[in-house]
Design a protein around this motif. Structure first.
Motif, short mmCIF file in Angstrom:
data_model
loop_
_atom_site.label_atom_id
_atom_site.label_comp_id
_atom_site.label_asym_id
_atom_site.label_seq_id
_atom_site.Cartn_x
_atom_site.Cartn_y
_atom_site.Cartn_z
N ARG A 114 1.13 67.45 29.77
CA ARG A 114 0.96 66.92 27.89
C ARG A 114 -0.71 65.62 27.93
O ARG A 114 -1.34 65.88 27.09
CB ARG A 114 2.36 65.93 27.68
CG ARG A 114 3.74 66.90 27.15
CD ARG A 114 4.65 65.61 27.28
NE ARG A 114 4.26 64.52 26.74
CZ ARG A 114 4.95 63.52 25.76
NH1 ARG A 114 6.32 63.83 26.61
NH2 ARG A 114 4.61 62.20 25.10
N LYS B 250 -3.73 67.29 27.77
CA LYS B 250 -4.44 67.90 25.98
C LYS B 250 -5.15 66.47 25.62
O LYS B 250 -5.99 67.15 24.88
CB LYS B 250 -3.21 68.15 25.50
CG LYS B 250 -2.51 69.23 25.61
CD LYS B 250 -1.08 69.80 25.01
CE LYS B 250 -0.35 71.26 25.08
NZ LYS B 250 0.85 71.19 24.36
N GLU C 162 2.56 59.43 25.73
CA GLU C 162 2.71 58.55 24.50
C GLU C 162 1.48 58.12 23.28
O GLU C 162 1.33 58.57 22.70
CB GLU C 162 3.99 58.18 24.26
CG GLU C 162 5.61 58.43 24.80
CD GLU C 162 6.67 57.09 25.47
OE1 GLU C 162 6.34 55.84 24.41
OE2 GLU C 162 7.57 57.92 25.99
N GLU D 238 -1.66 60.13 23.21
CA GLU D 238 -0.68 61.65 22.05
C GLU D 238 -0.79 60.66 20.67
O GLU D 238 -1.44 61.71 19.37
CB GLU D 238 0.98 62.32 22.10
CG GLU D 238 0.71 62.85 23.48
CD GLU D 238 1.82 63.53 23.73
OE1 GLU D 238 1.65 64.81 24.64
OE2 GLU D 238 2.71 62.82 23.55
#
Lengths: 424, 424
Positions: free
Chosen positions: A20, A23, B104, B107
């Motif tokens: 994750r 990205k 988190e 993102e």
């Protein structure tokens, strides 16, 4: 060696986060905490930390010998530091001006650090080293700064180890010498001539991927003598070592005091804070230079720093770290002898560097830390490590159990290499 | 006007701290929070803060229109932000690697900000603007950066407003243009020629001591066009305005997106954090550049940022700030008309600049803020102010009561000056 079940679960959780991260963060991670710099098997992410222990995403616990790369000097979540931080947090942290604790901390710093006539606070070690250089230039009206080759002084364009995005002009007035090499220092000072603003030195030679070196007394006194003769500032970069070797500054045992000193890392036991201290000679210059940041007056890290410095002074925490550092060093030395491994341990015992002789590509070093990691000791193969006052004898002994097994693996690897050589 | 008892107690406590500060901090205080930059009467130190209210050392309460110079966007001690920070703090803050919340947050940032393909985190606004410039240079393999005259981009040698300790080389590749002046921008771009790495612009013209200016649509599009034509990076410095005007970035309403953007201040409602966002074009460059800091992976400010951004998005906090900003602006305009005072209010309503026409030496401006301060409104005479989502109608009305009296005093001062002129 096949990973056991728990480490396979660890990899899957940590690696899912890394996928994750890749990205949304360039390369998945920036800077010194990027485990792409380490051999495979290191967790990138941590779930929690307490005392000297870290827990990764899978819940695996490690005795941490990095302590957040230095800031954790009393232990993660030290109750006294956190109580002080919590009390200040209930009143205010960042406000439209500082809290009273800014002055209490400034007074404590000036009282604790012999050379310090004044202090100002910042957030990063780089803020502090950059401010020292700027204040030295303002105070001397000169430009040249002497820096030891390979020394790390931060990650701004004038000093960052990578040259990507850096212009030649960013380093136009930086001249180099070799740490502990007085003739090379004199040569660089001659080159700077009457434009010499400062000599900037780390507390000891703590370059990555190198055996560490204490400064020789001759070197420390030569730096002071050259600065005195030229009217230049002696800037001590105590960001990495400060408050871990001596609360008064890392060159106190040498009887050599800086004119300006950069601090960060351990000053507030993990709370974000940096500081510049200086002598009265540079007080006016420090006032003229405009340095600031949005969070530089935040009160919680200052309350934490007061508690940290007071506890360091009151509890003999540095002596504790030294005792534990000796326990680790002695234990490792005995293990290396038993396994007939040529280990080289350098640096102050509470900031140990552990490398292997004749291991330029870190083949042995990587195997060693990987095997230690699998057995619950978080070590670094080529960066100095950091003990904290929360490391107790049983923590060190747990590390030593891990290293004993790891050294067995290294010894087997050495044997296989020697057999292969003999066959050739 | 003689201070009343409470303000005389205030001065004595605050001034006692200042006297102590003067001994241990150069000039008693550094940077933007130094009240030596303000007229007499301002408290330097604060005891506590909550919501939109500050309390000084004497316990006097103010409605704060500075919000810590910007970071406080939801209110001091916002319960949702602090709950998230407390929860993360219980697990770990600074550790030997990041926590899950770093991903988190990354993102969430990439999801919230349209131009952002990636993000990396730092501590100071200056870290972020400096990293943007370095990444732009690494990505373009060029050096020149265009900056608007008078724009503030931080306090490192390449950009700090004071030249003390700065060398000519620190700014060797900085070229200037006038904000909102397309021909001057084109001229500077021509001068940079094929060495143009970036154009660096603030979200609006928020220079100190000047009426603020929104960017003209023609200017925003010209910046984008010039960067496209030259293959240079458009860097938006959204440190001061970010998350207060638009969660997606301050130039979203113009339909102009940057390649790189610097963030800090409001991103974590007062917790220390900065960020660089960028497009995929600069992802590799961002990975090559080595930027880092001891506390850049600390988890608590990241948990606070997640809560801040989510709350900004979920609650319409920006619309609340705008509504309160209009209430303040309209109220002041009516008061100025009633008192026949030529007030000029500029900037976005939630980042208001309030100055007087024909007041180059801030004689009226200083009197105005001093009188407002004495009546419980903390305002700034020459720096843009900051509303937060905790300002409610009765807070604004309390400010307006204070400003109404303050404007009466200003009107009397104007009258006396005009009488004196008539006599001459």
């Amino acid at each position: 060696m096949a990973p056991d079940d728990s480490s396979s679960r660890l990899l899957s959780q940590d690696e899912a986060l890394r996928a994750r991260a890749l990205k949304v963060i360039p390369g998945g991670m920036w800077g010194h905490m990027n485990v792409a710099r380490l051999p495979p098997g290191y967790p990138q992410f941590f779930r929690s930390a307490s005392g000297c222990r870290l827990r990764d995403m899978a819940g695996t616990e490690y005795v941490d010998l990095m302590c957040g790369y230095g800031p954790i000097v009393l232990g993660y979540g030290d109750p006294d530091v956190e109580a002080a931080a919590t009390a200040q947090r209930g009143r205010g942290d960042l406000m439209t001006g500082p809290a009273e604790c800014q002055i209490e901390l400034a007074e404590l710093v000036v009282e604790t650090i012999p050379h310090a006539d004044w202090v100002l606070f910042a957030k990063n070690g780089t803020d502090a080293t950059t401010a020292c250089v700027t204040i030295a230039r303002a105070g001397t009206q000169r430009r040249k700064v002497l820096v030891a080759k390979g020394s790390y002084h931060g990650a701004a364009p004038w000093c960052t180890p990578s040259l990507a995005g850096v212009t030649a002009e960013d380093r136009a007035h930086i001249l180099h010498f070799d740490y502990n090499d007085v003739p090379s220092l004199e040569l660089a000072a001659d080159e700077a001539g009457c434009d010499l603003a400062a000599v900037l030195v780390t507390a000891f030679k703590h370059d990555v991927r190198r055996h560490q070196e204490a400064p020789t007394p001759a070197f420390t006194h030569a730096v002071r003598r050259i600065c005195n003769a030229a009217g230049a500032a002696l800037i001590l970069d105590d960001v990495r070592a400060g408050f871990r070797l001596h609360t008064g500054g890392s060159w106190e045992p040498y009887g050599v005091r800086p004119d300006l000193c950069a601090w960060s890392k351990a000053i507030a036991n993990g709370h974000p804070l940096a500081a510049v201290t200086g002598t009265d000679r540079f007080r006016d210059a420090a006032q003229q230079v405009y340095v600031t940041g949005s969070f530089w007056c935040s009160a919680v890290p200052m309350a934490a720093a007061i508690a940290t410095i007071k506890k360091l002074r009151a509890t003999g925490a540095i002596a504790t770290m030294e005792a534990m550092g000796h326990r680790l060093r002695d234990g490792l030395e005995a293990q290396a002898r038993a396994h007939d491994i040529r280990l080289r341990q350098t640096g102050p015992v509470q900031m140990p560097m552990i490398m292997f002789e004749d291991d330029p590509d870190f083949v042995l070093g990587y195997r060693f830390v990987q095997e230690a990691l699998r057995r619950g000791a978080y070590m670094h193969p080529w960066h100095n490590m950091f003990l904290c006052a929360a490391h107790q004898a049983d923590d060190i002994d747990r590390v030593l159990e891990a290293t004993n097994e790891a050294l067995k693996q290294v010894a087997a690897l050495v044997d296989r290499r020697q057999s292969a050589k003999a066959v050739q």
